[in-house]
Design an enzyme around this catalytic site. Structure first.
Site, PDB file in Angstrom:
ATOM      1  N   TYR A  25      -7.655   3.196 -17.743  1.00 42.49           N
ATOM      2  CA  TYR A  25      -8.377   2.673 -16.583  1.00 42.49           C
ATOM      3  C   TYR A  25      -9.555   1.775 -16.941  1.00 42.49           C
ATOM      4  O   TYR A  25     -10.169   1.188 -16.049  1.00 42.49           O
ATOM      5  CB  TYR A  25      -8.865   3.839 -15.707  1.00 42.49           C
ATOM      6  N   HIS A  82       1.910   8.785  -5.145  1.00 45.54           N
ATOM      7  CA  HIS A  82       3.206   9.287  -5.578  1.00 45.54           C
ATOM      8  C   HIS A  82       3.611  10.586  -4.898  1.00 45.54           C
ATOM      9  O   HIS A  82       4.722  11.075  -5.120  1.00 45.54           O
ATOM     10  CB  HIS A  82       3.179   9.506  -7.097  1.00 45.54           C
ATOM     11  N   HIS A 102      -3.769  -0.761  -7.540  1.00 42.88           N
ATOM     12  CA  HIS A 102      -3.907   0.176  -8.656  1.00 42.88           C
ATOM     13  C   HIS A 102      -4.505  -0.553  -9.842  1.00 42.88           C
ATOM     14  O   HIS A 102      -4.157  -1.713 -10.102  1.00 42.88           O
ATOM     15  CB  HIS A 102      -2.555   0.769  -9.057  1.00 42.88           C
ATOM     16  N   ARG A 113       5.160   8.211 -11.830  1.00 44.35           N
ATOM     17  CA  ARG A 113       4.242   7.262 -11.189  1.00 44.35           C
ATOM     18  C   ARG A 113       4.959   6.012 -10.661  1.00 44.35           C
ATOM     19  O   ARG A 113       4.348   5.170 -10.029  1.00 44.35           O
ATOM     20  CB  ARG A 113       3.152   6.837 -12.160  1.00 44.35           C
TER      21      ARG A 113
END
Length: 150
Positions: A25, A82, A102, A113
């Site tokens: 991330y 999800h 995302h 995912r």
């Protein structure tokens, strides 16, 4: 006067950005993303309302109440992408254009995912561009709203 009011929703664990799995991330925090979104919104003349919750029902309630004051939704539902039929149904039930975003490319990650309950009821999905996914999503929803009468 603002052209549009966009609701920005951050789902579970996004409050941990900058700490949680930086290899996936990045090091950007949620505060950094929100600041970038506010700057971009001001630059393009739209108002944004930003909320984050780790609770599915809170996100559903925010989506339900958005129809009174927002013209679009920008959502990163995190793991609920999800799993949550409730969030999918909330978006489907309000008839407000929604863009799903995302930070990571959900299709290059674990198999579980790869499925999004939100994508079929959103006007589009942007993933894999880190914090830029949010800015691209904001521009996309505003462009859609400006041109939907064409």
């Amino acid at each position: 006067m603002f052209l549009f009011n966009i609701l920005v929703l951050h789902g579970p664990n996004l409050n941990l950005l900058g700490l949680r799995e930086p290899g996936i991330y990045g090091s950007v925090t949620l505060d950094n993303i929100n600041r970038l979104l506010k700057q971009e919104a001001e630059a393009i003349g739209v108002k944004i309302s930003i909320s984050q919750s780790n609770h599915e029902g809170v996100l559903v309630d925010l989506i339900h109440s958005s129809s009174e004051q927002h013209q679009g939704i920008l959502i990163n539902a995190g793991a609920y992408t999800h799993t949550s039929v409730a969030i999918r149904d909330a978006i489907s039930g309000i008839n407000i254009p929604t863009v799903e975003v995302h930070l990571s490319n959900i299709y290059s990650r674990e198999e579980f995912r790869h499925h999004s309950f939100i994508a079929p009821v959103a006007i589009g999905q942007i993933s894999g561009f880190g914090s830029q996914s949010y800015l691209l999503g904001l521009k996309a929803i505003v462009n859609y709203l400006k041109n939907r009468g064409d």
